[in-house]
Design an enzyme around this catalytic site. Structure first.
Site, PDB file in Angstrom:
ATOM      1  CG  HIS A   1      36.487 -13.188-161.754  1.00 52.19           C
ATOM      2  ND1 HIS A   1      36.034 -13.921-160.837  1.00 52.19           N
ATOM      3  CD2 HIS A   1      36.516 -11.934-161.205  1.00 52.19           C
ATOM      4  CE1 HIS A   1      35.612 -12.965-159.704  1.00 52.19           C
ATOM      5  NE2 HIS A   1      36.192 -11.912-159.940  1.00 52.19           N
TER       6      HIS A   1
ATOM      7  CG  HIS B   1      41.472 -16.314-162.432  1.00 53.19           C
ATOM      8  ND1 HIS B   1      41.146 -15.558-163.705  1.00 53.19           N
ATOM      9  CD2 HIS B   1      40.860 -16.289-161.585  1.00 53.19           C
ATOM     10  CE1 HIS B   1      39.966 -15.127-163.085  1.00 53.19           C
ATOM     11  NE2 HIS B   1      39.847 -15.558-162.086  1.00 53.19           N
TER      12      HIS B   1
END
Length: 317
Positions: free
Chosen positions: A175, A136
């Site tokens: 994710h 991320h």
């Protein structure tokens, strides 16, 4: 049986975002315990992670991003003797502590050391049991438990230090790897393929991805066999066409059905199957070269079993 490297460092245990936080040091303990009990650890060639350098990290991140994290860390260290705070909040889920930058530099260093060892032929492939995770982390932003983007740093290292012309990144975390996409979009030397739950944090990956990004968003409660079919139909032709000279893996195991941070329904056998397909591509096009980085996975038992299965396939056990 091939030679599989296992890279980690005790500094990765020092980053601790507080009681009850799912991204915790116990994740690495669970993996180590499982590898010991099953004997899988005996088949691995252990390597210790060095500290990634400024030059290595800034292949993927801006100098300003690195300086910002270093400054936050230094302030916490300097204020500690006077009873200062023990962390700086980056976002609601992500906190930097006095040891975070140290751990993050070790995690990126593991990715680089593993890449160098694989390229030198010292090992066939490698898994890096490190934290904090990285996928991320954007070029200029820490978020989602991530500070430096380990897999992007390693991919750029392989290209710029070892002269590779085509590297692939495979991301199967629950994710979307928005940070990796942010850093590597439109880089023709990189193909990134990913599968992730959507809509779900970080609510990205579906809006006009670059030509070198193949994203497969799937709804909550998607089962392993459906994921396998999508990978076979979509990932495999693109990887075959691209012919990567090395493959990097963002290995997140939070798509496991027992993991409360996601709602996908994979099990450890599904992760083993995905790993086997990555290995197949690597054998055909990459001289078997794979470097895998731990990303998510927060149910400790499911994480440990999934990493064991991932490593069994990498090591051909």
């Amino acid at each position: 049986m091939g030679k599989t490297g296992y890279f980690t460092h005790r500094d990765c245990w020092k980053h601790d975002m507080g009681a009850g936080h799912p991204e915790c040091p116990a994740r690495l303990d669970a993996i180590e315990d499982r590898l010991l009990v099953t004997g899988v650890g005996d088949a691995l060639q252990r390597g210790e992670a060095p500290l990634a350098t400024l030059a290595q990290i800034t292949r993927a991140h801006s100098v300003a991003h690195m300086e910002y994290l270093e400054a936050l860390s230094q302030r916490l260290i300097e204020d500690a003797p006077a009873g200062g705070p023990d962390h700086a909040q980056i976002d609601p889920d992500t906190a930097l502590t006095r040891f975070t930058v140290l751990a993050a530099r070790r995690a990126a260093g593991a990715a680089i050391a593993a890449t160098d060892a694989v390229m030198a032929g010292e090992i066939d492939n490698a898994f890096c049991a490190v934290r904090p995770p990285g996928h991320h982390a954007c070029r200029d932003k820490a978020m989602g438990f991530c500070f430096y983007n380990n897999v992007a740093i390693a991919a750029r290292h392989a290209i710029e230090e070892h002269g590779l012309e085509r590297v692939a990144i495979v991301d199967f975390d629950v994710h979307h790897g928005n940070g990796t996409e942010d850093i590597l979009s439109n880089d023709p030397r990189v193909l990134m393929v990913g599968i992730f739950q959507h809509p779900f944090y970080p609510y990205s990956g579906t809006e006009h991805p670059a030509a070198n990004m193949l994203n497969l968003p799937v709804p909550a409660y998607t089962r392993g066999m459906d994921v396998r079919e999508l990978i076979e139909a979509c990932w495999m032709p693109r990887l075959e066409e691209f012919k990567p000279q090395m493959i990097f893996v963002s290995a997140g195991f939070d798509a496991h059905r027992d993991d409360d941070l996601g709602q996908l329904k994979l099990n450890e056998q599904d992760f083993g199957w995905i790993t086997s397909r990555i290995v197949d591509v690597a054998r055909r096009h990459s001289n078997g070269r794979i470097v895998s980085m731990l990303e998510g996975g927060y149910n400790l038992d499911a994480l440990a079993r999934s990493v064991e299965e991932h490593l069994r396939v990498l090591a051909d056990l």
